[in-house]
Design a protein around this motif. Sequence first.
Motif, mmCIF file in Angstrom:
data_model
loop_
_atom_site.group_PDB
_atom_site.id
_atom_site.type_symbol
_atom_site.label_atom_id
_atom_site.label_comp_id
_atom_site.label_asym_id
_atom_site.label_seq_id
_atom_site.Cartn_x
_atom_site.Cartn_y
_atom_site.Cartn_z
ATOM 1 N N HIS A 172 0.837 -1.214 0.000
ATOM 2 C CA HIS A 172 0.000 0.000 0.000
ATOM 3 C C HIS A 172 0.868 1.258 0.000
ATOM 4 O O HIS A 172 0.647 2.180 -0.787
ATOM 5 C CB HIS A 172 -0.917 -0.018 1.234
ATOM 6 N N LYS A 173 1.860 1.294 0.877
ATOM 7 C CA LYS A 173 2.706 2.485 0.987
ATOM 8 C C LYS A 173 3.547 2.693 -0.274
ATOM 9 O O LYS A 173 3.732 3.835 -0.723
ATOM 10 C CB LYS A 173 3.607 2.375 2.216
ATOM 11 N N LYS A 174 4.056 1.616 -0.847
ATOM 12 C CA LYS A 174 4.865 1.754 -2.070
ATOM 13 C C LYS A 174 4.008 2.254 -3.237
ATOM 14 O O LYS A 174 4.471 3.077 -4.042
ATOM 15 C CB LYS A 174 5.522 0.422 -2.418
ATOM 16 N N LEU A 175 2.778 1.775 -3.322
ATOM 17 C CA LEU A 175 1.895 2.254 -4.393
ATOM 18 C C LEU A 175 1.497 3.710 -4.154
ATOM 19 O O LEU A 175 1.386 4.493 -5.109
ATOM 20 C CB LEU A 175 0.656 1.367 -4.498
ATOM 21 N N LYS A 176 1.304 4.090 -2.909
ATOM 22 C CA LYS A 176 1.005 5.496 -2.608
ATOM 23 C C LYS A 176 2.136 6.406 -3.085
ATOM 24 O O LYS A 176 1.894 7.496 -3.600
ATOM 25 C CB LYS A 176 0.794 5.679 -1.100
ATOM 26 N N ILE A 177 3.368 5.941 -2.913
ATOM 27 C CA ILE A 177 4.518 6.732 -3.386
ATOM 28 C C ILE A 177 4.480 6.858 -4.903
ATOM 29 O O ILE A 177 4.724 7.935 -5.455
ATOM 30 C CB ILE A 177 5.833 6.102 -2.901
ATOM 31 N N GLU A 178 4.189 5.760 -5.584
ATOM 32 C CA GLU A 178 4.057 5.831 -7.050
ATOM 33 C C GLU A 178 3.005 6.873 -7.433
ATOM 34 O O GLU A 178 3.207 7.683 -8.352
ATOM 35 C CB GLU A 178 3.654 4.471 -7.616
ATOM 36 N N GLU A 179 1.888 6.842 -6.750
ATOM 37 C CA GLU A 179 0.796 7.764 -7.057
ATOM 38 C C GLU A 179 1.209 9.209 -6.819
ATOM 39 O O GLU A 179 0.844 10.108 -7.597
ATOM 40 C CB GLU A 179 -0.432 7.398 -6.208
ATOM 41 N N VAL A 180 1.981 9.446 -5.768
ATOM 42 C CA VAL A 180 2.486 10.795 -5.500
ATOM 43 C C VAL A 180 3.398 11.255 -6.629
ATOM 44 O O VAL A 180 3.286 12.390 -7.114
ATOM 45 C CB VAL A 180 3.234 10.840 -4.150
ATOM 46 N N LEU A 181 4.308 10.394 -7.054
ATOM 47 C CA LEU A 181 5.235 10.757 -8.131
ATOM 48 C C LEU A 181 4.498 11.077 -9.421
ATOM 49 O O LEU A 181 4.808 12.072 -10.093
ATOM 50 C CB LEU A 181 6.230 9.624 -8.365
ATOM 51 N N LEU A 182 3.532 10.252 -9.780
ATOM 52 C CA LEU A 182 2.783 10.495 -11.018
ATOM 53 C C LEU A 182 2.010 11.808 -10.940
ATOM 54 O O LEU A 182 1.989 12.603 -11.902
ATOM 55 C CB LEU A 182 1.821 9.336 -11.287
ATOM 56 N N ARG A 183 1.408 12.055 -9.801
ATOM 57 C CA ARG A 183 0.612 13.271 -9.633
ATOM 58 C C ARG A 183 1.508 14.512 -9.639
ATOM 59 O O ARG A 183 1.204 15.512 -10.307
ATOM 60 C CB ARG A 183 -0.191 13.180 -8.334
ATOM 61 N N ARG A 184 2.618 14.444 -8.904
ATOM 62 C CA ARG A 184 3.513 15.608 -8.823
ATOM 63 C C ARG A 184 4.149 15.900 -10.177
ATOM 64 O O ARG A 184 4.305 17.066 -10.571
ATOM 65 C CB ARG A 184 4.593 15.354 -7.767
ATOM 66 N N GLN A 185 4.524 14.851 -10.906
ATOM 67 C CA GLN A 185 5.154 15.072 -12.209
ATOM 68 C C GLN A 185 4.161 15.688 -13.197
ATOM 69 O O GLN A 185 4.513 16.593 -13.962
ATOM 70 C CB GLN A 185 5.703 13.754 -12.755
ATOM 71 N N SER A 186 2.916 15.235 -13.164
ATOM 72 C CA SER A 186 1.920 15.732 -14.121
ATOM 73 C C SER A 186 1.565 17.197 -13.875
ATOM 74 O O SER A 186 1.199 17.921 -14.798
ATOM 75 C CB SER A 186 0.652 14.874 -14.055
ATOM 76 N N LYS A 187 1.704 17.632 -12.613
ATOM 77 C CA LYS A 187 1.356 19.015 -12.268
ATOM 78 C C LYS A 187 2.563 19.933 -12.182
ATOM 79 O O LYS A 187 2.418 21.135 -11.974
ATOM 80 C CB LYS A 187 0.617 19.037 -10.927
ATOM 81 N N SER A 188 3.738 19.364 -12.354
ATOM 82 C CA SER A 188 4.955 20.147 -12.156
ATOM 83 C C SER A 188 5.218 21.094 -13.318
ATOM 84 O O SER A 188 4.999 20.759 -14.481
ATOM 85 C CB SER A 188 6.155 19.205 -11.991
ATOM 86 N N ASN A 189 5.699 22.270 -12.978
ATOM 87 C CA ASN A 189 6.134 23.217 -14.009
ATOM 88 C C ASN A 189 7.583 22.959 -14.423
ATOM 89 O O ASN A 189 8.095 23.589 -15.341
ATOM 90 C CB ASN A 189 6.009 24.654 -13.485
ATOM 91 N N ASN A 190 8.218 22.036 -13.705
ATOM 92 C CA ASN A 190 9.615 21.723 -13.985
ATOM 93 C C ASN A 190 9.702 20.534 -14.944
ATOM 94 O O ASN A 190 8.859 19.645 -14.940
ATOM 95 C CB ASN A 190 10.352 21.402 -12.681
ATOM 96 N N ASN A 191 10.745 20.519 -15.719
ATOM 97 C CA ASN A 191 10.872 19.516 -16.772
ATOM 98 C C ASN A 191 11.614 18.284 -16.252
ATOM 99 O O ASN A 191 12.775 18.063 -16.559
ATOM 100 C CB ASN A 191 11.623 20.128 -17.965
ATOM 101 N N TRP A 192 10.922 17.476 -15.429
ATOM 102 C CA TRP A 192 11.518 16.240 -14.949
ATOM 103 C C TRP A 192 10.597 15.059 -15.261
ATOM 104 O O TRP A 192 9.392 15.218 -15.412
ATOM 105 C CB TRP A 192 11.834 16.305 -13.455
ATOM 106 N N SER A 193 11.186 13.887 -15.338
ATOM 107 C CA SER A 193 10.446 12.676 -15.650
ATOM 108 C C SER A 193 10.693 11.633 -14.564
ATOM 109 O O SER A 193 11.602 11.767 -13.744
ATOM 110 C CB SER A 193 10.893 12.103 -17.008
ATOM 111 N N TYR A 194 9.901 10.577 -14.579
ATOM 112 C CA TYR A 194 10.095 9.478 -13.635
ATOM 113 C C TYR A 194 10.293 8.168 -14.391
ATOM 114 O O TYR A 194 9.857 8.009 -15.540
ATOM 115 C CB TYR A 194 8.914 9.341 -12.665
ATOM 116 N N VAL A 195 10.954 7.232 -13.741
ATOM 117 C CA VAL A 195 10.974 5.829 -14.132
ATOM 118 C C VAL A 195 10.706 5.033 -12.866
ATOM 119 O O VAL A 195 11.367 5.247 -11.845
ATOM 120 C CB VAL A 195 12.323 5.392 -14.739
ATOM 121 N N ILE A 196 9.727 4.136 -12.911
ATOM 122 C CA ILE A 196 9.390 3.310 -11.758
ATOM 123 C C ILE A 196 9.669 1.857 -12.103
ATOM 124 O O ILE A 196 9.184 1.345 -13.117
ATOM 125 C CB ILE A 196 7.916 3.505 -11.351
ATOM 126 N N LEU A 197 10.463 1.212 -11.269
ATOM 127 C CA LEU A 197 10.800 -0.197 -11.461
ATOM 128 C C LEU A 197 10.128 -1.021 -10.368
ATOM 129 O O LEU A 197 10.407 -0.830 -9.179
ATOM 130 C CB LEU A 197 12.317 -0.398 -11.407
#
Length: 410
Positions: free
Chosen positions: A153-178
């Motif tokens: 649950h906690k690991k998936l919550k972190i994934e969800e945070v990363l996806l949400r923050r990246q989609s709303k970010s004004n900064n040009n960064w990307s994620y890779v999740i393994l």
Amino acid sequence: MADKAMTKILIFGGNGFLGGETVVELLALNTFDITVVNRGNWKNYDSNIRIRPFVKAFNIDRESSTAVEQLHSAIGNEHFDAVIDFSAYDTDVVKDALKVLEDKIKLYIYISTDSIYEVCLPSNNDLASETDSIRPLDNDEYERFRRKDSYGHKKLKIEEVLLRRQSKSNNNWSYVILRLPDVLGPRDSTDRWWFYQMWIQFYSSIQKPLETSTQLRSSYVYVNDVARYITYILSKIFLDSSTIFHNQIFNIGCTEIISIKDLFTLIIDELNLNTLHIPIQYNPNTDADFFPSVTRGGINISKALSNEFNWKPTPIKQVVRETIQWYNDAYGLYPNDRFDIVKRIRRTLLKNNESAYGKFLYEVNQYATQSTIKRKRMEEEKKIVVVNSLTINSDHGDYRQEKLFKHSDM
């Protein structure tokens, strides 16, 4: 001072099982300038000499109330090409990291787990795919899954945070999740593998059947493969200027889907102990219930295996062989770690059987001594071979040394 052309990497963790192997793989290329952030524990086998001298290190407890201030103070205005996060188990630590780093990075690699599928809706497929990470909409079912596997649950919550923050970010960064299944290989800080290997190697004195709590077939991944793949991803993005990995999620693991009984059999075969006919019995209440850590089975790795993403896993038999070879040497190289496993086996398997424990301890110590003697003899033989390969040119007084062997990619 690092070369300006080098790719700058910030690693959360970097001193443990997965992180340590990845740092060593990155250092070998001599194109990455590495900073690690962890709690300063360099006691995992040889991390203090294998990694610590070659990286910039900051001791920060990410769960501390002052973690944001400490990270700010440590890195200042420094920018990084990528972050690799091995040590996030709670959303707050990732949010804190992004407060400091979001405008200073281009890539965030997050090491997740196949346990996230334990808290998602069951898939209609035999193997879980990346697209199967769908939470239930029903609140009661959501809570039931959360309670069943808080780690997933906690690991998936972190994934969800990363996806949400990246989609709303004004900064040009990307994620890779393994998303990794149970990890096998040298220097396992959980000591699960060495426990199993020692149990099998010294079955004659322990005299306890191997136990499994499930017949489930699941996935495994080799620690060296994970390290190599992370290095490959970074090289494609920063050396080849590729964008194919931007905002991607991958299941990665061995191609074989096996049960814990299958894994025991592979270890027995590699140790040439078939003649002992070591029994393997089902015990749902076993105290040695280390693998698998999931209940829903294996993962589908076809996306990562595609030609586009180029995941190349080591065959499971080779993983078993190389891991056993490393731990065979570890008996002599790491006496304190060896004794920790001995004590754990005494507590878990032998309990009050002092006679069996005495025999077991004697045989382990004998094996460790023989392992040390064998290793030192091989080292001396290598020195002799190298010395004998030196040829002297008597006319010019110069020396020529032939390259007789190369180091393995450990």
